[in-house]
Design a protein around this motif. Structure first.
Motif, PDB file in Angstrom:
ATOM      1  N   ASP A  71       0.825  -1.198  -0.127  1.00 44.57           N
ATOM      2  CA  ASP A  71      -0.182   0.081  -0.046  1.00 44.57           C
ATOM      3  C   ASP A  71       0.950   1.255  -0.073  1.00 44.57           C
ATOM      4  OD1 ASP A  71      -3.004   1.263   0.850  1.00 44.57           O
ATOM      5  OD2 ASP A  71      -1.389   2.201   1.870  1.00 44.57           O
ATOM      6  N   LYS A  72       0.642   2.156  -0.958  1.00 48.18           N
ATOM      7  CA  LYS A  72       1.326   3.253  -1.081  1.00 48.18           C
ATOM      8  C   LYS A  72       1.184   4.214   0.084  1.00 48.18           C
ATOM      9  CE  LYS A  72       1.583   3.288  -6.153  1.00 48.18           C
ATOM     10  NZ  LYS A  72       2.265   1.855  -6.168  1.00 48.18           N
ATOM     11  N   ASP A  73       0.139   4.353   0.813  1.00 51.38           N
ATOM     12  CA  ASP A  73      -0.138   5.350   1.946  1.00 51.38           C
ATOM     13  C   ASP A  73       0.718   4.838   3.046  1.00 51.38           C
ATOM     14  OD1 ASP A  73      -1.625   7.238   0.927  1.00 51.38           O
ATOM     15  OD2 ASP A  73      -3.227   5.635   0.777  1.00 51.38           O
ATOM     16  N   LEU A  74       0.936   3.611   3.149  1.00 48.87           N
ATOM     17  CA  LEU A  74       1.552   2.897   4.628  1.00 48.87           C
ATOM     18  C   LEU A  74       3.123   2.816   4.037  1.00 48.87           C
ATOM     19  CD1 LEU A  74      -0.690  -0.139   5.606  1.00 48.87           C
ATOM     20  CD2 LEU A  74      -0.711   2.265   6.491  1.00 48.87           C
ATOM     21  N   ASN A  75       3.423   2.624   2.999  1.00 52.46           N
ATOM     22  CA  ASN A  75       4.796   2.853   2.510  1.00 52.46           C
ATOM     23  C   ASN A  75       5.721   1.831   3.314  1.00 52.46           C
ATOM     24  OD1 ASN A  75       6.835   3.799   0.802  1.00 52.46           O
ATOM     25  ND2 ASN A  75       7.313   5.367   2.303  1.00 52.46           N
ATOM     26  N   ILE A  76       5.633   0.510   3.417  1.00 48.62           N
ATOM     27  CA  ILE A  76       6.218  -0.257   4.246  1.00 48.62           C
ATOM     28  C   ILE A  76       7.556  -0.841   3.428  1.00 48.62           C
ATOM     29  CG2 ILE A  76       6.200  -2.480   5.415  1.00 48.62           C
ATOM     30  CD1 ILE A  76       3.287  -2.026   5.888  1.00 48.62           C
ATOM     31  N   ASP A  77       8.890  -0.767   4.062  1.00 52.44           N
ATOM     32  CA  ASP A  77       9.955  -1.425   3.568  1.00 52.44           C
ATOM     33  C   ASP A  77      10.035  -2.869   4.015  1.00 52.44           C
ATOM     34  OD1 ASP A  77      12.225  -2.272   2.680  1.00 52.44           O
ATOM     35  OD2 ASP A  77      13.455  -0.495   3.619  1.00 52.44           O
ATOM     36  N   TRP A  78       9.632  -3.813   3.469  1.00 54.72           N
ATOM     37  CA  TRP A  78       9.721  -5.250   3.758  1.00 54.72           C
ATOM     38  C   TRP A  78      11.071  -5.722   3.806  1.00 54.72           C
ATOM     39  CZ3 TRP A  78       5.646  -7.298   6.189  1.00 54.72           C
ATOM     40  CH2 TRP A  78       4.353  -6.707   5.953  1.00 54.72           C
ATOM     41  N   GLN A  79      11.948  -4.898   3.283  1.00 53.14           N
ATOM     42  CA  GLN A  79      13.495  -5.495   3.601  1.00 53.14           C
ATOM     43  C   GLN A  79      13.852  -6.482   2.474  1.00 53.14           C
ATOM     44  OE1 GLN A  79      15.554  -3.815   6.024  1.00 53.14           O
ATOM     45  NE2 GLN A  79      13.902  -2.783   5.924  1.00 53.14           N
ATOM     46  N   LEU A  80      13.018  -6.731   1.607  1.00 48.21           N
ATOM     47  CA  LEU A  80      13.326  -7.486   0.300  1.00 48.21           C
ATOM     48  C   LEU A  80      13.116  -6.713  -0.930  1.00 48.21           C
ATOM     49  CD1 LEU A  80      10.807 -10.579   1.050  1.00 48.21           C
ATOM     50  CD2 LEU A  80      13.240 -10.367   1.314  1.00 48.21           C
ATOM     51  N   PRO A  81      14.187  -7.112  -2.006  1.00 52.55           N
ATOM     52  CA  PRO A  81      13.705  -6.736  -3.482  1.00 52.55           C
ATOM     53  C   PRO A  81      12.355  -7.157  -3.844  1.00 52.55           C
ATOM     54  CG  PRO A  81      15.759  -7.921  -3.245  1.00 52.55           C
ATOM     55  CD  PRO A  81      15.119  -8.101  -1.923  1.00 52.55           C
ATOM     56  N   GLU A  82      11.527  -6.200  -4.356  1.00 50.80           N
ATOM     57  CA  GLU A  82      10.006  -6.655  -4.835  1.00 50.80           C
ATOM     58  C   GLU A  82      10.037  -7.527  -5.792  1.00 50.80           C
ATOM     59  OE1 GLU A  82       6.130  -4.311  -6.610  1.00 50.80           O
ATOM     60  OE2 GLU A  82       7.904  -3.046  -5.642  1.00 50.80           O
ATOM     61  N   GLN A  83      10.935  -7.786  -6.546  1.00 53.22           N
ATOM     62  CA  GLN A  83      10.994  -9.148  -7.406  1.00 53.22           C
ATOM     63  C   GLN A  83      11.111 -10.567  -6.732  1.00 53.22           C
ATOM     64  OE1 GLN A  83      13.492  -6.619  -7.605  1.00 53.22           O
ATOM     65  NE2 GLN A  83      15.411  -7.941  -7.858  1.00 53.22           N
ATOM     66  N   ASP A  84      11.822 -10.543  -5.533  1.00 53.02           N
ATOM     67  CA  ASP A  84      11.716 -11.744  -4.435  1.00 53.02           C
ATOM     68  C   ASP A  84      10.444 -12.167  -3.727  1.00 53.02           C
ATOM     69  OD1 ASP A  84      14.275 -11.829  -5.647  1.00 53.02           O
ATOM     70  OD2 ASP A  84      15.270 -11.379  -3.712  1.00 53.02           O
ATOM     71  N   VAL A  85       9.722 -10.841  -3.709  1.00 54.80           N
ATOM     72  CA  VAL A  85       8.372 -11.211  -2.891  1.00 54.80           C
ATOM     73  C   VAL A  85       7.368 -12.254  -3.447  1.00 54.80           C
ATOM     74  CG1 VAL A  85       6.434 -10.051  -1.917  1.00 54.80           C
ATOM     75  CG2 VAL A  85       8.415  -8.826  -2.092  1.00 54.80           C
ATOM     76  N   VAL A  86       7.319 -13.239  -2.664  1.00 55.34           N
ATOM     77  CA  VAL A  86       6.331 -14.398  -2.798  1.00 55.34           C
ATOM     78  C   VAL A  86       4.656 -14.152  -1.897  1.00 55.34           C
ATOM     79  CG1 VAL A  86       6.059 -16.887  -2.898  1.00 55.34           C
ATOM     80  CG2 VAL A  86       8.054 -15.864  -3.395  1.00 55.34           C
ATOM     81  N   LEU A  87       3.831 -14.150  -2.647  1.00 59.99           N
ATOM     82  CA  LEU A  87       2.592 -13.662  -2.019  1.00 59.99           C
ATOM     83  C   LEU A  87       1.536 -14.878  -2.341  1.00 59.99           C
ATOM     84  CD1 LEU A  87       2.247 -10.255  -3.143  1.00 59.99           C
ATOM     85  CD2 LEU A  87       2.812 -10.803  -0.759  1.00 59.99           C
ATOM     86  N   SER A  88       0.509 -14.978  -1.398  1.00 59.06           N
ATOM     87  CA  SER A  88      -0.626 -15.884  -1.586  1.00 59.06           C
ATOM     88  C   SER A  88      -1.618 -15.089  -2.615  1.00 59.06           C
ATOM     89  CB  SER A  88      -1.406 -16.100  -0.256  1.00 59.06           C
ATOM     90  OG  SER A  88      -2.025 -15.143   0.138  1.00 59.06           O
ATOM     91  N   GLU A  89      -2.485 -15.910  -3.246  1.00 55.44           N
ATOM     92  CA  GLU A  89      -3.436 -15.074  -3.783  1.00 55.44           C
ATOM     93  C   GLU A  89      -4.339 -14.154  -3.314  1.00 55.44           C
ATOM     94  OE1 GLU A  89      -3.288 -15.591  -7.487  1.00 55.44           O
ATOM     95  OE2 GLU A  89      -1.662 -16.420  -7.119  1.00 55.44           O
ATOM     96  N   LYS A  90      -4.592 -14.286  -2.191  1.00 56.09           N
ATOM     97  CA  LYS A  90      -5.397 -13.716  -1.358  1.00 56.09           C
ATOM     98  C   LYS A  90      -4.533 -12.237  -1.018  1.00 56.09           C
ATOM     99  CE  LYS A  90      -5.770 -14.359   3.260  1.00 56.09           C
ATOM    100  NZ  LYS A  90      -6.236 -14.630   4.690  1.00 56.09           N
ATOM    101  N   ASP A  91      -3.309 -12.414  -0.619  1.00 56.96           N
ATOM    102  CA  ASP A  91      -2.284 -11.072  -0.216  1.00 56.96           C
ATOM    103  C   ASP A  91      -2.221 -10.388  -1.611  1.00 56.96           C
ATOM    104  OD1 ASP A  91      -2.428 -11.889   2.277  1.00 56.96           O
ATOM    105  OD2 ASP A  91      -0.436 -12.893   2.295  1.00 56.96           O
ATOM    106  N   LYS A  92      -2.487 -10.800  -2.666  1.00 53.05           N
ATOM    107  CA  LYS A  92      -1.977 -10.033  -3.965  1.00 53.05           C
ATOM    108  C   LYS A  92      -3.317  -9.086  -4.198  1.00 53.05           C
ATOM    109  CE  LYS A  92       0.586 -13.307  -6.429  1.00 53.05           C
ATOM    110  NZ  LYS A  92       0.353 -14.448  -7.702  1.00 53.05           N
TER     111      LYS A  92
END
Length: 181
Positions: free
Chosen positions: A150-171
């Motif tokens: 979310d752009k308003d929360l702007n959380i840095d998850w400490q991972l490169p975005e291309q490495d992020v693995v999500l569930s379908e629900k989280d997408k």
């Protein structure tokens, strides 16, 4: 056990007192009486959950709503995660604010995430085993979520975005402003 404040109201870091010698270590992971004495919060938990995830897995931001809301006491039993709490309580002075902390098997820190918060974590090590103590039982119909990037929360998850693995629900979770919490 030491309780440390975070920038979020009612959200605490719990640091255990560790006793080490040549045999290994011992520490009290949680003590309900000490927790309540130090925070003034209820520390009664009714459900324990464990998840194992691989590098790049991001679980969150999740919450339980209404009468099924849950406070969580979370820790990393194996590996390393970046753990994030978001205050979603509209009447809170820290509403919409986020806090993140690295939880590892080595540092043995825990994060107390109160009811009304969104919670998630990203796995920074090859694998991680994550523990959740919950003060209320899970209820599928009471699930809520906020979009992880979310752009308003702007959380840095400490991972490169291309490495992020999500569930379908989280997408497809709603944004913070769409607020289903």
């Amino acid at each position: 056990m030491k309780i440390k404040d975070t920038p979020l109201k009612d959200c605490y870091i719990i640091e255990p007192t560790i006793f080490e010698d040549d045999r290994g270590y011992f520490f009290e992971k949680f003590n309900e009486n000490k927790f309540e004495e130090l925070t003034g919060m209820n520390g009664h938990f009714v459900q324990d959950n464990i998840s194992k995830s691989s590098y790049g897995v991001l679980r969150g931001l999740h919450l339980q709503k209404g009468e099924h809301a849950q406070a969580k006491l979370v820790s990393c039993l194996e590996g390393k995660v970046y753990d994030v709490a978001v205050d979603l309580r509209k009447d809170s002075p820290t509403y919409g604010k986020c806090f993140g902390i690295e939880l590892t098997a080595e540092n043995k820190l825990q994060l107390y995430v109160p009811r009304g918060f969104g919670h998630g974590f990203s796995v920074l090590s090859e694998t991680a085993v994550f523990s959740y103590k919950c003060d209320n039982f899970y209820n599928k119909e009471s699930e809520g979520s906020v979009l992880w990037n979310d752009k308003d929360l702007n959380i840095d998850w400490q991972l490169p975005e291309q490495d992020v693995v999500l569930s379908e629900k989280d997408k497809i979770s709603p944004t913070f402003l769409e607020g289903n919490f």
